[in-house]
Write an enzyme that holds these catalytic residues in place. Structure first.
Site, PDB file in Angstrom:
ATOM      1  N   GLY A 184       1.541   4.496   4.162  1.00 60.36           N
ATOM      2  CA  GLY A 184       2.420   3.293   3.752  1.00 60.36           C
ATOM      3  C   GLY A 184       3.706   4.180   2.986  1.00 60.36           C
ATOM      4  N   LYS A 216      -8.565   4.286  21.306  1.00 62.02           N
ATOM      5  CA  LYS A 216      -8.718   5.226  20.182  1.00 62.02           C
ATOM      6  C   LYS A 216      -9.967   4.953  19.502  1.00 62.02           C
ATOM      7  CE  LYS A 216      -5.855   6.710  16.239  1.00 62.02           C
ATOM      8  NZ  LYS A 216      -5.316   6.298  14.864  1.00 62.02           N
ATOM      9  N   GLY A 266       0.871  -1.144   0.073  1.00 60.78           N
ATOM     10  CA  GLY A 266      -0.059  -0.049   0.114  1.00 60.78           C
ATOM     11  C   GLY A 266       0.839   1.334   0.007  1.00 60.78           C
TER      12      GLY A 266
END
Ligand code: NAP
Length: 305
Positions: free
Chosen positions: A14, A184, A9
């Protein structure tokens, strides 16, 4: 064991990781979606990292999943909904004992990946760094942050961990990675869906604090039930702090919806609701929020799972 970093990716995160690793002289190879993307990448001549007013191009070698050669270390840098199918295609190339670092936000995709590759070690990551694609093969490092990495099943620090420091990637190994990911996720559930439903910046939620209080209370119950009481500590206070500190920002979910992109809702609010159902906990406000969000996404012809 090969020390090459294979990075699947070349999107925002990435590319950010690939450029910093390559800049530090670490062997790095990109794995791109298909031959067409590979050709476009080769024409561009590499990945460009933009930081403040500096831009640098890195001619990082790239291939597709169909290339040959074993993979010992993989950084999986796609969206959560792409993670398991992407790894399934690479499974035949993953060496025994290969290590996969999973950068996906939310929860659920990590287990889907682990099911595909039982012979690999899956390392979960939680990142607060910010990056976005200014163009294909060009990423802007937009927000300093930090990365926590860990493996709930094995506390041993991977032998490559110092590569991150060498590359200037701020990171810490933690045994509490699941707590970080749950925390999160809970913050995301309390903020992001409401910004879509109320069509507002994060600061616009200051007019909906009663609704947020109710959600935080249910999220706290959920975290207690799934063995993550630390992730529930002062959740409501932190949600309000985040809303104030990011009042002028649009949440990532809001931005995805506005741009007509698929969201990661299945691995965020969707995961919270599925986990509650599995534990037999009734969380009516969270369920109602999920249903409203699903309806909203469907009305826009966007995937709701
Ligand atoms: P992104 O910019 O959309 O990049 C994802 C990349 O994955 C794209 O380049 C896509 O290829 C590629 N991809 C998908 N399937 C693939 C496959 N089978 N083979 C090869 N490549 C494939 O996403 P992102 O923003 O980097 O986010 C990645 C994850 O990090 C998400 O879970 C996100 O929530 C999390 N995260 C992001 C940030 C951030 O600041 N961006 C911060 C914290 C966490 P194409 O280019 O061909 O579409």
């Amino acid at each position: 064991m090969s020390s090459t970093w294979h990075i699947l990716g070349a999107g925002s995160l990435g590319s950010l990781w690939a450029c910093r690793l390559a800049r530090a002289g670490k062997a790095t190879r990109l794995i791109l979606r298909d031959g067409q993307r590979l050709q476009a990448y080769q024409q561009a001549g590499g990945l460009t990292l933009a930081e403040q007013d500096q831009t640098t191009r890195f001619a990082i070698p790239a291939e597709t999943a169909d290339a040959s050669g074993p993979i010992h270390r993989l950084l999986l840098a796609c969206k959560a909904y792409d993670a398991a199918p992407a790894v399934a295609r690479l499974a035949p190339r993953l060496a025994e004992g290969a290590e996969i670092v999973l950068l996906q936000n939310g929860l659920g995709s990590q287990d889907e990946v682990a099911d595909q590759v039982p012979h690999a070690r899956c390392i979960f990551a939680s990142s607060t760094e910010g990056a976005f694609r200014e163009d294909d093969w060009r990423v802007r490092f937009a927000g300093q942050g930090f990365n926590w990495l860990g493996d709930a099943a094995n506390p041993a620090v991977p032998e490559w961990f110092d590569d991150l420091q060498d590359a200037g990637i701020p990171a810490e190994w933690t045994v509490d990675i699941l707590t970080r990911l749950w925390r999160k996720l809970a913050l995301n559930c309390a903020i992001n869906p409401l910004t879509v439903l109320h069509d507002c910046q994060n600061g616009g939620l200051l007019g909906h604090l009663d609704e947020i209080d109710g959600l935080c209370s249910e999220l706290g119950q959920l975290l207690q039930h799934c063995g993550q009481p630390k992730a529930a500590d002062d959740l409501g206070e932190e949600v309000q702090r985040v809303i104030l500190a990011t009042a002028a920002n649009y949440s990532s979910m809001y931005q995805d919806v506005r741009a007509g992109r698929r969201t990661e809702v299945h691995y965020l609010l969707g995961h919270a609701c599925r986990t509650a159902a599995r534990h037999g906990v009734a969380l009516p406000q969270l369920e109602h929020l999920h249903q409203r969000l699903v309806d909203n996404l469907r009305a826009r012809d966007l995937p709701s799972a």
